[in-house]
Scaffold this motif. Sequence first.
Motif, PDB file in Angstrom:
ATOM      1  N   GLY A   1       1.029  -0.943   0.155  1.00 49.22           N
ATOM      2  CA  GLY A   1       0.046  -0.483  -0.214  1.00 49.22           C
ATOM      3  C   GLY A   1       0.694   1.135   0.034  1.00 49.22           C
ATOM      4  N   SER A   2       2.160   1.425  -0.329  1.00 46.73           N
ATOM      5  CA  SER A   2       3.154   2.177  -0.721  1.00 46.73           C
ATOM      6  C   SER A   2       3.019   2.723  -1.445  1.00 46.73           C
ATOM      7  CB  SER A   2       4.332   1.648   0.198  1.00 46.73           C
ATOM      8  OG  SER A   2       5.126   0.514  -0.680  1.00 46.73           O
ATOM      9  N   ARG A   3       3.356   4.808  -1.828  1.00 43.89           N
ATOM     10  CA  ARG A   3       3.689   5.141  -2.431  1.00 43.89           C
ATOM     11  C   ARG A   3       4.895   5.013  -3.348  1.00 43.89           C
ATOM     12  NH1 ARG A   3       0.984  10.069  -0.439  1.00 43.89           N
ATOM     13  NH2 ARG A   3       1.513   9.406   1.293  1.00 43.89           N
ATOM     14  N   ARG A   4       5.837   4.998  -2.397  1.00 45.24           N
ATOM     15  CA  ARG A   4       7.252   5.221  -2.333  1.00 45.24           C
ATOM     16  C   ARG A   4       8.230   4.233  -1.541  1.00 45.24           C
ATOM     17  NH1 ARG A   4      10.068   9.243  -0.710  1.00 45.24           N
ATOM     18  NH2 ARG A   4      11.556   8.671  -2.094  1.00 45.24           N
ATOM     19  N   SER A   5       9.208   2.907  -2.408  1.00 45.42           N
ATOM     20  CA  SER A   5       9.857   1.726  -1.881  1.00 45.42           C
ATOM     21  C   SER A   5      10.573   2.161  -2.665  1.00 45.42           C
ATOM     22  CB  SER A   5       8.602   1.080  -2.136  1.00 45.42           C
ATOM     23  OG  SER A   5       8.198   0.132  -2.787  1.00 45.42           O
ATOM     24  N   ALA A   6      11.911   0.751  -1.874  1.00 48.42           N
ATOM     25  CA  ALA A   6      13.244   0.557  -2.968  1.00 48.42           C
ATOM     26  C   ALA A   6      13.453  -0.158  -1.857  1.00 48.42           C
ATOM     27  CB  ALA A   6      13.544   1.472  -1.889  1.00 48.42           C
ATOM     28  N   GLU A   7      14.175  -1.558  -2.637  1.00 52.01           N
ATOM     29  CA  GLU A   7      14.389  -2.511  -2.317  1.00 52.01           C
ATOM     30  C   GLU A   7      16.207  -2.329  -2.242  1.00 52.01           C
ATOM     31  OE1 GLU A   7      13.911  -5.984  -4.918  1.00 52.01           O
ATOM     32  OE2 GLU A   7      13.034  -6.928  -3.006  1.00 52.01           O
ATOM     33  N   ASN A   8      16.769  -3.747  -0.934  1.00 48.70           N
ATOM     34  CA  ASN A   8      18.709  -3.945  -1.655  1.00 48.70           C
ATOM     35  C   ASN A   8      18.496  -5.405  -1.134  1.00 48.70           C
ATOM     36  OD1 ASN A   8      18.946  -1.063  -0.803  1.00 48.70           O
ATOM     37  ND2 ASN A   8      20.333  -0.981   0.459  1.00 48.70           N
ATOM     38  N   ILE A   9      19.466  -5.822  -2.029  1.00 56.37           N
ATOM     39  CA  ILE A   9      19.364  -7.215  -1.975  1.00 56.37           C
ATOM     40  C   ILE A   9      21.261  -7.002  -1.384  1.00 56.37           C
ATOM     41  CG2 ILE A   9      17.123  -8.436  -3.111  1.00 56.37           C
ATOM     42  CD1 ILE A   9      19.244  -8.398  -5.688  1.00 56.37           C
ATOM     43  N   ALA A  10      21.292  -8.410  -0.721  1.00 58.24           N
ATOM     44  CA  ALA A  10      22.677  -8.974  -1.165  1.00 58.24           C
ATOM     45  C   ALA A  10      23.017 -10.466  -0.775  1.00 58.24           C
ATOM     46  CB  ALA A  10      23.604  -7.709   0.238  1.00 58.24           C
ATOM     47  N   PHE A  11      24.168 -10.902  -0.290  1.00 61.69           N
ATOM     48  CA  PHE A  11      25.031 -12.198  -0.340  1.00 61.69           C
ATOM     49  C   PHE A  11      25.831 -12.546   0.150  1.00 61.69           C
ATOM     50  CE2 PHE A  11      25.922 -13.105  -4.324  1.00 61.69           C
ATOM     51  CZ  PHE A  11      27.119 -13.734  -4.317  1.00 61.69           C
ATOM     52  N   GLY A  12      26.163 -13.578   1.040  1.00 59.35           N
ATOM     53  CA  GLY A  12      27.344 -13.849   1.373  1.00 59.35           C
ATOM     54  C   GLY A  12      27.544 -13.512   2.933  1.00 59.35           C
ATOM     55  N   TYR A  13      26.903 -12.393   3.621  1.00 53.76           N
ATOM     56  CA  TYR A  13      27.778 -11.751   4.665  1.00 53.76           C
ATOM     57  C   TYR A  13      27.047 -12.938   5.796  1.00 53.76           C
ATOM     58  CZ  TYR A  13      29.092  -8.268   1.850  1.00 53.76           C
ATOM     59  OH  TYR A  13      29.583  -7.693   0.866  1.00 53.76           O
ATOM     60  N   ASP A  14      27.743 -13.182   7.037  1.00 55.17           N
ATOM     61  CA  ASP A  14      26.606 -13.779   7.776  1.00 55.17           C
ATOM     62  C   ASP A  14      25.986 -13.079   8.977  1.00 55.17           C
ATOM     63  OD1 ASP A  14      28.873 -12.200   9.259  1.00 55.17           O
ATOM     64  OD2 ASP A  14      29.788 -14.782   9.845  1.00 55.17           O
ATOM     65  N   SER A  15      26.125 -11.660   8.987  1.00 58.03           N
ATOM     66  CA  SER A  15      25.123 -10.971  10.032  1.00 58.03           C
ATOM     67  C   SER A  15      24.622  -9.966   9.113  1.00 58.03           C
ATOM     68  CB  SER A  15      25.666 -10.318  10.487  1.00 58.03           C
ATOM     69  OG  SER A  15      26.693  -9.526  10.194  1.00 58.03           O
ATOM     70  N   PHE A  16      23.361  -9.616  10.230  1.00 56.39           N
ATOM     71  CA  PHE A  16      22.740  -7.489   9.490  1.00 56.39           C
ATOM     72  C   PHE A  16      23.673  -6.800   9.324  1.00 56.39           C
ATOM     73  CE2 PHE A  16      20.570  -4.193   9.258  1.00 56.39           C
ATOM     74  CZ  PHE A  16      19.820  -4.528   8.587  1.00 56.39           C
ATOM     75  N   ALA A  17      24.472  -6.680  10.159  1.00 61.89           N
ATOM     76  CA  ALA A  17      25.282  -5.459  10.609  1.00 61.89           C
ATOM     77  C   ALA A  17      26.991  -5.535   9.556  1.00 61.89           C
ATOM     78  CB  ALA A  17      25.711  -5.765  11.928  1.00 61.89           C
ATOM     79  N   LYS A  18      26.400  -6.588   8.959  1.00 60.68           N
ATOM     80  CA  LYS A  18      27.358  -7.693   7.670  1.00 60.68           C
ATOM     81  C   LYS A  18      26.732  -6.532   6.363  1.00 60.68           C
ATOM     82  CE  LYS A  18      31.359 -10.724   9.833  1.00 60.68           C
ATOM     83  NZ  LYS A  18      31.528 -11.153   9.619  1.00 60.68           N
ATOM     84  N   THR A  19      25.730  -6.870   6.224  1.00 61.00           N
ATOM     85  CA  THR A  19      24.828  -7.049   5.303  1.00 61.00           C
ATOM     86  C   THR A  19      24.962  -5.437   5.484  1.00 61.00           C
ATOM     87  OG1 THR A  19      24.184  -8.926   4.920  1.00 61.00           O
ATOM     88  CG2 THR A  19      23.342  -7.010   4.021  1.00 61.00           C
ATOM     89  N   LEU A  20      24.788  -4.667   6.256  1.00 55.29           N
ATOM     90  CA  LEU A  20      23.651  -3.235   5.899  1.00 55.29           C
ATOM     91  C   LEU A  20      25.847  -2.261   6.106  1.00 55.29           C
ATOM     92  CD1 LEU A  20      22.155  -0.831   7.310  1.00 55.29           C
ATOM     93  CD2 LEU A  20      22.666  -1.486   9.396  1.00 55.29           C
ATOM     94  N   ASP A  21      26.715  -2.346   6.630  1.00 54.47           N
ATOM     95  CA  ASP A  21      28.038  -1.534   6.208  1.00 54.47           C
ATOM     96  C   ASP A  21      28.417  -1.823   4.576  1.00 54.47           C
ATOM     97  OD1 ASP A  21      27.881  -0.974   8.789  1.00 54.47           O
ATOM     98  OD2 ASP A  21      29.825  -3.160   8.765  1.00 54.47           O
ATOM     99  N   GLN A  22      27.740  -3.101   4.164  1.00 55.03           N
ATOM    100  CA  GLN A  22      27.718  -3.395   3.044  1.00 55.03           C
ATOM    101  C   GLN A  22      27.359  -1.674   2.266  1.00 55.03           C
ATOM    102  OE1 GLN A  22      25.317  -5.047   0.152  1.00 55.03           O
ATOM    103  NE2 GLN A  22      26.574  -3.818  -1.599  1.00 55.03           N
ATOM    104  N   TRP A  23      25.759  -2.407   2.075  1.00 55.01           N
ATOM    105  CA  TRP A  23      24.603  -1.647   1.768  1.00 55.01           C
ATOM    106  C   TRP A  23      25.512  -0.253   2.184  1.00 55.01           C
ATOM    107  CZ3 TRP A  23      20.061  -4.628   3.935  1.00 55.01           C
ATOM    108  CH2 TRP A  23      19.984  -5.796   2.551  1.00 55.01           C
TER     109      TRP A  23
END
Length: 176
Positions: A86-108
Amino acid sequence: MTHRRSYNACLVAVGLLLALCGGAAAQSASEAALISDFRLQHGEGRVRIDPTLNGIAHDQAAAMAAKDVLDHGVLGPFGSRMAPSGSRRSAENIAFGYDSFAKTLDQWIASSGHRSNLLMHGATRVGVANAKSPKSGRTYWAMVIADERPKQTRQGTNRDAPDQECQIKLVELCLY
């Protein structure tokens, strides 16, 4: 005696289910807190976990893990997948290979496009999920971020001024 065993078995099962669900909810809350902390450092508002967005992120991560491919379109066009939000604006980030969300967030954060998505102006909701590929063992991550759902009128159509609050609510009628 068999009734008591069944009762005890049910209690144990419910306890395990609550522990598992509670862990997932706590993990999602900490992911939202990490994203919110980053957003606050850059002049944007907090985001909260949204169950619909979590489901969309989960479906994306699971599909990528099942096919062992990093692909925004693995389940179809992003706009179609986001329709239930139901949103007007949205976005998506994807990744693979990181064992934790913190590492994934750092990459993003280090990637300009992903960083822009994390800092989407007006975003208030987020969903985050990961899934492990049975083929390669890689962990796939998906995050969807969106603005607030537009408010609904009595007829169910979106209002043009979502920031306008109901001044007087009488039964099901909202007066502005």
